[in-house]
Scaffold this motif. Structure first.
Motif, mmCIF file in Angstrom:
data_model
loop_
_atom_site.group_PDB
_atom_site.id
_atom_site.type_symbol
_atom_site.label_atom_id
_atom_site.label_comp_id
_atom_site.label_asym_id
_atom_site.label_seq_id
_atom_site.Cartn_x
_atom_site.Cartn_y
_atom_site.Cartn_z
ATOM 1 N N SER A 1 0.280 -11.036 8.485
ATOM 2 C CA SER A 1 0.053 -12.250 7.711
ATOM 3 C C SER A 1 0.472 -12.002 6.264
ATOM 4 N N GLU A 2 0.752 -13.103 5.607
ATOM 5 C CA GLU A 2 1.298 -13.042 4.253
ATOM 6 C C GLU A 2 0.453 -12.165 3.315
ATOM 7 N N ASN A 3 -0.857 -12.338 3.381
ATOM 8 C CA ASN A 3 -1.691 -11.613 2.415
ATOM 9 C C ASN A 3 -1.886 -10.136 2.747
ATOM 10 N N GLU A 4 -1.402 -9.726 3.913
ATOM 11 C CA GLU A 4 -1.489 -8.295 4.236
ATOM 12 C C GLU A 4 -0.225 -7.545 3.806
ATOM 13 N N ARG A 5 0.798 -8.287 3.436
ATOM 14 C CA ARG A 5 2.091 -7.635 3.182
ATOM 15 C C ARG A 5 2.094 -6.913 1.841
ATOM 16 N N PHE A 6 2.618 -5.721 1.902
ATOM 17 C CA PHE A 6 2.605 -4.864 0.717
ATOM 18 C C PHE A 6 4.002 -4.242 0.629
ATOM 19 N N TYR A 7 4.649 -4.353 -0.524
ATOM 20 C CA TYR A 7 6.051 -3.950 -0.609
ATOM 21 C C TYR A 7 6.263 -2.802 -1.597
ATOM 22 N N PHE A 8 7.027 -1.827 -1.210
ATOM 23 C CA PHE A 8 7.450 -0.818 -2.189
ATOM 24 C C PHE A 8 8.826 -0.235 -1.880
ATOM 25 N N GLU B 1 13.013 -0.978 0.144
ATOM 26 C CA GLU B 1 13.932 -1.853 0.874
ATOM 27 C C GLU B 1 14.788 -1.027 1.827
ATOM 28 N N LEU B 2 15.368 -1.704 2.800
ATOM 29 C CA LEU B 2 16.199 -0.990 3.765
ATOM 30 C C LEU B 2 17.368 -0.316 3.060
ATOM 31 N N THR B 3 17.770 0.835 3.541
ATOM 32 C CA THR B 3 18.934 1.476 2.912
ATOM 33 C C THR B 3 20.206 0.729 3.290
ATOM 34 N N THR B 4 20.177 0.033 4.433
ATOM 35 C CA THR B 4 21.406 -0.593 4.917
ATOM 36 C C THR B 4 21.594 -2.016 4.432
ATOM 37 N N LYS B 5 20.570 -2.645 3.945
ATOM 38 C CA LYS B 5 20.657 -4.035 3.534
ATOM 39 C C LYS B 5 19.621 -4.268 2.452
ATOM 40 N N GLU B 6 19.894 -5.224 1.579
ATOM 41 C CA GLU B 6 18.902 -5.457 0.531
ATOM 42 C C GLU B 6 17.756 -6.315 1.037
ATOM 43 N N ILE B 7 16.957 -5.698 1.871
ATOM 44 C CA ILE B 7 15.811 -6.432 2.388
ATOM 45 C C ILE B 7 14.559 -5.641 2.087
ATOM 46 N N ARG B 8 13.639 -6.273 1.391
ATOM 47 C CA ARG B 8 12.386 -5.575 1.083
ATOM 48 C C ARG B 8 11.550 -5.479 2.350
ATOM 49 N N ILE B 9 11.014 -4.318 2.552
ATOM 50 C CA ILE B 9 10.289 -4.070 3.790
ATOM 51 C C ILE B 9 8.787 -4.142 3.557
ATOM 52 N N PRO B 10 8.139 -5.093 4.232
ATOM 53 C CA PRO B 10 6.684 -5.135 4.058
ATOM 54 C C PRO B 10 5.996 -4.093 4.928
ATOM 55 N N VAL B 11 4.976 -3.461 4.394
ATOM 56 C CA VAL B 11 4.089 -2.695 5.267
ATOM 57 C C VAL B 11 2.766 -3.455 5.249
ATOM 58 N N ASN B 12 1.999 -3.251 6.272
ATOM 59 C CA ASN B 12 0.698 -3.891 6.322
ATOM 60 C C ASN B 12 -0.250 -3.106 5.409
ATOM 61 N N GLY B 13 -0.604 -3.712 4.281
ATOM 62 C CA GLY B 13 -1.386 -3.010 3.258
ATOM 63 C C GLY B 13 -2.714 -2.504 3.786
ATOM 64 N N ASN B 14 -3.342 -3.276 4.650
ATOM 65 C CA ASN B 14 -4.626 -2.820 5.202
ATOM 66 C C ASN B 14 -4.421 -1.590 6.056
ATOM 67 N N LYS B 15 -3.418 -1.665 6.923
ATOM 68 C CA LYS B 15 -3.209 -0.527 7.820
ATOM 69 C C LYS B 15 -2.652 0.687 7.070
ATOM 70 N N PHE B 16 -1.964 0.431 5.984
ATOM 71 C CA PHE B 16 -1.420 1.551 5.229
ATOM 72 C C PHE B 16 -2.542 2.311 4.522
ATOM 73 N N PHE B 17 -3.450 1.578 3.894
ATOM 74 C CA PHE B 17 -4.460 2.269 3.095
ATOM 75 C C PHE B 17 -5.710 2.656 3.875
ATOM 76 N N ASN B 18 -5.980 1.978 4.994
ATOM 77 C CA ASN B 18 -7.215 2.395 5.652
ATOM 78 C C ASN B 18 -7.000 3.444 6.730
ATOM 79 N N LYS B 19 -5.747 3.809 6.937
ATOM 80 C CA LYS B 19 -5.482 4.933 7.834
ATOM 81 C C LYS B 19 -4.715 5.941 6.983
#
Ligand SMILES: Nc1ncnc2c1ncn2[C@@H]1O[C@H](COP(=O)(O)OP(=O)(O)O)[C@@H](O)[C@H]1O
Ligand SMILES: [Mg+2]
Length: 595
Positions: A125-132, A134-152
């Motif tokens: 969901s939009e509010n879980e997306r956390f960005y830092f 982008e893909l090396t092959t294309k200028e696309i920012r890659i979201p990670v799930n902020g909850n899953k990133f920080f709570n694990k």
């Protein structure tokens, strides 16, 4: 490009080889790590998605000089990762569950930007997306799930110079800047960085900086193992006796200062006075007794009728019960009559059993560099104030990031310092949790970030690492439940305790040049990544393989630049050497040294 130019030449359950028939038509941007789609037969909304892992050149020259050699064609090796369905408009990605129907259909193409975006945001969901990144092959920012990133727990690994510190800075800068609405002031993030090189202060101008001169750690919260590690010499053959004396005296001192509490043992996290413990040890080490009555202690000034020249009187000496003796010994360093006279006998420890130990303790207490651990403030600080300094409430100033600059902490207490802080924060989370109603969750989740983690949690079983290893492994295993998670940063992943790594769910793997480390990291990562991990040694600074539960698909990314940057520890030797000869202020350096 005409998709007929692609020819599927090999299919397995997890991969695909695609020949590019006429490379001269090949104008699209293909790269290692690019995503392509292969349509299902007779279905124009469903595709199998693959990632280009490898390409090779298929040379059709048969070696015969007589025939013209055809230009080589390329074969792409594609790892299948999942399927997308674009039927409902926005593409929905599903990991795995592919399988190319026979005969394979053509119409292969690169995924469009929209489809790629769709893949990476599937089920996030939009509010879980956390960005830092982008893909090396294309200028696309890659979201990670902020909850899953920080709570694990997560790990950032890579050789020196691969960009780990910049990545840490970027991830945390993003975390502290996110807000779920329009409000003033800080968000509710709590991050503690164990900073061994003093590099993060610059990246977090608003952070609270703790170091050996403004930190206060309650030594009375050290557990039994840590106290022994600090004060006992493992190589000393009297170690066992020393340990039992230390345990006894500390336990008694805890009883003295916590009279209302029933069951007190050596490990109880209760206040005690280290100076009193030292006094007592010193007295026990140097005491002498009346040779005819062992409950009479020959304390100078307390032996009525005693005369050093007179060898008789049994009354001489201070009569004390064992309990009273210890209490008296806490008060000050006493002087005892020496054993030069028939009526004076040596105490139990006159044989030197405790000598090194008492000396060690004395050195520690007098060492100004250890003031943060043994000073008066450390004796008096409450649990509350201790915790406050680490989670950003120090002196009522608020801060999201607390940087513990370990640079000035003597090496011999580094492991203990780290373990004590880690344990205090774990306990905080644990007891916070106990105050919550059923179903309620912590309101203060904390991230503990360890730079150069192999120093605190190595594979080694040596005693000197035991304290920090135990504390951090415990957080790795149980911390998540109580809102305490780990960020592990290391240039030597293969030297880190496996317990820690096996509990990490998200990895940012940067350039790794050491084969042992590469293999170790490959083993930790899921098989489906196949050859992507082969790129580890060739990644550029700031490039990483992003893997884990927080991201829809493992991806090769470029971490975005952080601002401001951490301090570089690189010294520009050549530039400095080219400058004119500089004199050295030895006096300043020596003063620093001696303190
Ligand atoms: N995302 C990035 N993009 C480009 N260059 C980067 C990036 N991250 C780091 N670098 C460069 O790589 C070098 C090493 O970075 P650093 O974070 O200190 O690495 P490490 O902590 O792994 O030793 C720095 O000079 C930095 O400018
Ligand atoms: Mg670094």
């Amino acid at each position: 490009m005409d998709s007929n130019n692609f020819k599927i030449i090999n299919v397995s359950s997890t991969s695909l080889s695609i020949e590019i028939v006429d490379p001269t038509q090949f104008d699209d941007q293909f790269n290692l790590g690019s995503y392509i789609k292969i349509p299902y037969k007779n279905n124009d909304t469903k595709f199998v998605v693959g990632i280009i892992e490898n390409y090779r050149i298929k040379d059709e020259d048969n070696g015969d000089d007589e025939t013209d050699s055809t230009p080589p064609s390329f074969v792409l090796e594609v790892k299948l990762t999942g399927t997308i369905d674009t039927e409902g408009g926005a593409p929905i990605f599903e990991r795995g569950g592919h399988g190319i129907p026979l005969p394979p259909n053509n119409g292969i193409a690169l995924l469009t930007e929209e489809e790629l975006n769709g893949i990476f945001t599937t089920k996030m969901s939009e509010n879980e997306r956390f960005y830092f990144s982008e893909l090396t092959t294309k200028e696309i920012r890659i979201p990670v799930n902020g909850n899953k990133f920080f709570n694990k727990h997560f790990a950032i690994v890579g050789s020196t110079g691969s960009g780990k510190s910049h990545t840490v800075a970027k991830v945390i800068q993003e975390a502290v800047s996110q807000k779920n609405g329009q409000y003033d002031g800080l968000n509710n993030s709590h991050i503690v960085i164990f900073d061994i090189h003093g590099e993060y202060e610059q990246a977090f101008p608003d952070a609270q900086i703790l170091n050996a001169s403004n930190l206060s750690l309650p030594y009375w919260m050290l557990n039994g193992d840590e106290l022994e590690q600090l004060f006992l010499d493992t190589g000393d053959r009297n170690n066992y006796n020393q340990s039992s004396v230390l345990r006894k005296i500390i336990t008694e001192n805890k009883k003295k200062h916590n009279s209302g509490i029933d069951k007190i043992h050596f490990d109880s996290p209760l206040k005690f006075d280290i100076t009193e413990v030292y006094n007592c040890l010193y007295n026990v080490q140097t005491e002498s007794i009346n040779s005819k009555a062992s409950n009479r202690y020959m304390v100078v000034g307390e032996c009525e009728g005693y005369n050093a020249g007179d060898s008789t009187t049994i009354e001489s000496g201070l009569e004390l019960t064992q309990e009273a003796r210890i209490l008296k010994y806490f008060e000050s360093k006493l002087e005892f009559y020496p054993n030069k006279n028939q009526s004076v006998a040596n105490g139990v420890y006159a044989d030197g059993t405790l000598d090194k130990f008492v000396e060690r303790l004395e050195n520690k207490l007098q060492n100004l560099r250890l003031e943060f651990l043994f000073g008066n403030q450390s004796r008096d600080i409450s649990f509350e104030d201790t915790v406050k300094q680490f989670i950003g409430f120090r002196d009522d100033n608020k801060a999201n990031v607390t940087i513990i600059n370990l640079g000035g902490i003597p090496f011999e207490v580094l492991s203990i310092t780290v373990s004590l802080i880690s344990r205090i924060l774990f306990d905080f989370g644990f007891f916070f949790n106990k105050t919550l109603q059923q179903g309620e969750k912590t309101k203060t989740p904390i991230l503990l970030l360890y730079e150069e983690a192999h120093i605190y949690v190595p594979k080694s079983d040596l005693l000197k690492y035991k304290a920090s290893k135990l504390a951090i492994e415990r957080i790795a295993k149980e911390g998540r439940k109580y809102g305490v998670t780990l960020g592990i940063v290391s240039q030597r992943p293969s030297e880190i305790s496996e317990t820690i790594f096996s509990q990490c769910n998200n990895f940012i793997a940067m350039r790794l040049t050491n084969p042992e480390d590469q293999n170790y990291v490959k083993r930790l990562l899921p098989d489906t990544l196949g050859n992507l991990t082969e790129t580890l040694p060739t990644l550029q600074s700031g490039e990483a393989l992003l893997i884990g539960e927080s991201i829809v698909l493992p991806s090769l990314v470029k971490i975005e630049r952080c601002d401001p940057e951490p301090k570089s520890s690189d010294i520009e030797y050549f530039e400095i050497w080219k400058e004119q000869w500089k004199n050295v202020n030895f006096e300043n350096i020596l003063n620093e040294w001696k303190n």
